[in-house]
Design an enzyme around this catalytic site. Structure first.
Site, PDB file in Angstrom:
ATOM      1  CG  HIS A  82      99.396 -29.129   1.821  1.00  0.00           C
ATOM      2  ND1 HIS A  82     100.046 -30.341   1.858  1.00  0.00           N
ATOM      3  CD2 HIS A  82      98.260 -29.303   2.532  1.00  0.00           C
ATOM      4  CE1 HIS A  82      99.348 -31.201   2.579  1.00  0.00           C
ATOM      5  NE2 HIS A  82      98.260 -30.603   3.002  1.00  0.00           N
ATOM      6  N   GLY A  83      99.375 -24.962   0.475  1.00  0.00           N
ATOM      7  CA  GLY A  83      99.937 -23.678   0.103  1.00  0.00           C
ATOM      8  C   GLY A  83      98.954 -22.780  -0.623  1.00  0.00           C
ATOM      9  CB  SER A 123     102.343 -29.338  10.767  1.00  0.00           C
ATOM     10  OG  SER A 123     103.114 -28.186  11.109  1.00  0.00           O
ATOM     11  N   GLY A 168      94.267 -28.991   2.189  1.00  0.00           N
ATOM     12  CA  GLY A 168      94.597 -27.901   1.260  1.00  0.00           C
ATOM     13  C   GLY A 168      93.366 -27.142   0.807  1.00  0.00           C
ATOM     14  CG  ASP A 209      98.386 -23.299   7.824  1.00  0.00           C
ATOM     15  OD1 ASP A 209      98.270 -22.232   8.457  1.00  0.00           O
ATOM     16  OD2 ASP A 209      99.434 -23.962   7.833  1.00  0.00           O
ATOM     17  CB  THR A 210      96.925 -21.014   2.581  1.00  0.00           C
ATOM     18  OG1 THR A 210      97.902 -22.052   2.420  1.00  0.00           O
ATOM     19  CG2 THR A 210      97.255 -19.864   1.655  1.00  0.00           C
ATOM     20  CG  ASP A 231     100.138 -38.371   4.741  1.00  0.00           C
ATOM     21  OD1 ASP A 231      99.861 -39.366   4.036  1.00  0.00           O
ATOM     22  OD2 ASP A 231     100.439 -37.269   4.268  1.00  0.00           O
ATOM     23  CG  ASP A 288      97.939 -31.072   9.334  1.00  0.00           C
ATOM     24  OD1 ASP A 288      97.305 -31.965   8.745  1.00  0.00           O
ATOM     25  OD2 ASP A 288      98.210 -29.962   8.817  1.00  0.00           O
TER      26      ASP A 288
HETATM   27 ZN   LIG Z   1      97.357 -31.533   4.603  1.00  0.00          ZN
END
Ligand SMILES: [Zn+2]
Length: 361
Positions: free
Chosen positions: A198-199, A50, A233, A277-278, A105, A83
């Site tokens: 996300h997250g 990112s 996500g 990612d999380t 994006d 990203d």
């Molecule tokens: Zn994303």
């Protein structure tokens, strides 16, 4: 060197009906964990950074790290992807530093938080596609704004994500508009909004069709059978990883992610890139917390980073196996960027529009 473009890798994945996890990277430990997992199961990889990761690690360090991983694992095709690029410059400088693929994006404006008009998204994405394809790099676009269908809210990831509340019209990608978008921009892959966010706090219960709109993927795949779809996500936020963190002093409220079975269903309907990612963050954090809880006197970073790498490697390996990525690395010969550029220039890689799924089969 085994750098591969996203386009070549996802074309291969589509041909053989598998998906590729895209793991985020910020440091050496994560890079080694991803490649050790890939090497163990012979999987091609997508590593993504990112804007936050590039700022954290520094572009020069990241470039050196990816070069090193390519040298260590010459038999593993490695796609290096930006990203959530927020503008043309972010994408251009990524390519300058050895990325073979970028995400533009344009669902959000360049500030990374204001939902953008459709025309802006088309214009900025097309500009990045032209630039990237000249040099053979790939582009992922996004249509629809990522956020929770339960709450209408987004979750910021490295400072990227809308603020406030949005309606379902913006949180769900419109299949008709998706066709128009791919035709107008010629993106190589399309990220769609269908309830993932996300997250770690994606859902307050195990998701059903009301909050995880898998039918949107199926409708878009029906109309765009040749477009590679991307699920953002898409960590599964496994219960055992939550438990390890909370058993060792963590305080993560109970939460639910995207079940692996739903991702596997997506892979049957054109999903080729799955962003994770999380799960890796949680695996590393749980392992580190465990070391600190059990050995409060420990102060050698290797003593907790090694278990963190082991935990992340386990997650990566599971996803390679679950998504069908395992076993394909040795069967792919990466095409250099210069040859990809010639393929774009010849029109060979132009988006195929107007073919419905039935007609394509
Ligand atoms: Zn994303």
């Amino acid at each position: 060197m085994a750098r591969i473009t996203l386009r070549q890798l996802l074309d291969h994945a589509a041909e053989h009906s598998y998906g590729v996890p895209a793991f985020n990277i910020n440091n050496m430990e994560q890079g080694l964990a991803i490649l050790e997992a890939a090497d163990a199961v012979d999987a091609p990889v997508i590593i993504q950074a990112s804007r936050g990761a590039r700022a954290y690690a520094n572009d020069i360090v990241l470039k050196g790290l990816i070069d090193s991983l390519c040298e260590m694992y010459p038999h593993i095709p490695i796609c290096m992807h930006q990203d959530h690029g927020n503008n043309e410059a972010t994408c251009a400088t990524a390519i300058q530093h050895g990325f073979t693929s970028v995400m533009m994006d344009g669902s959000l404006e360049a500030d990374g938080k204001t939902p953008a008009p459709y025309d802006y998204n088309v214009r900025v994405t097309k500009a990045v596609v032209d630039m990237a394809h000249w040099v053979g790099a790939s582009v992922e676009g996004e249509l629809g704004v990522l956020g929770s269908l339960e709450t209408g809210m987004g979750e910021k990831e490295d400072g990227h994500g809308f603020e406030g509340k949005l309606g379902h019209d913006q949180l769900l990608t419109d299949p008709g508009q998706a066709v128009d978008f791919v035709k107008a921009t010629q993106v190589d892959a399309l990220a769609i909004a269908m309830g993932t966010s996300h997250g770690a706090y994606k859902f307050t219960r195990r998701p059903d069709g009301d909050v995880l709109a898998m039918h949107v993927i199926e409708e878009i795949h029906q109309r765009l059978p040749n477009t590679h779809l991307v699920m953002h996500g898409s960590s599964s936020v496994p219960q055992d990883l939550q438990d390890v963190i909370n058993r060792h002093g963590g305080q993560m409220p109970q939460t639910w992610g995207v079940p692996v079975e739903e991702i596997q269903r997506g892979i049957k309907h054109g999903v080729r890139k799955i962003n994770i990612d999380t799960d890796n963050r949680m695996a590393m954090t749980g392992a580190i917390r465990k070391v600190f809880a059990e050995n409060p006197g420990e102060f050698d970073p290797r003593k907790y980073l090694k278990p963190a790498m082991d935990a992340m490697r386990t997650v990566c390996r599971q996803r390679f196996e679950e998504f069908g990525t395992a076993g394909w690395a040795g069967k792919i010969t990466p095409i250099p960027l210069s040859a990809m550029a010639r393929r774009y220039a010849s029109g060979e890689l132009a988006a195929k529009i107007g073919i419905t799924r039935q007609a394509a089969e």
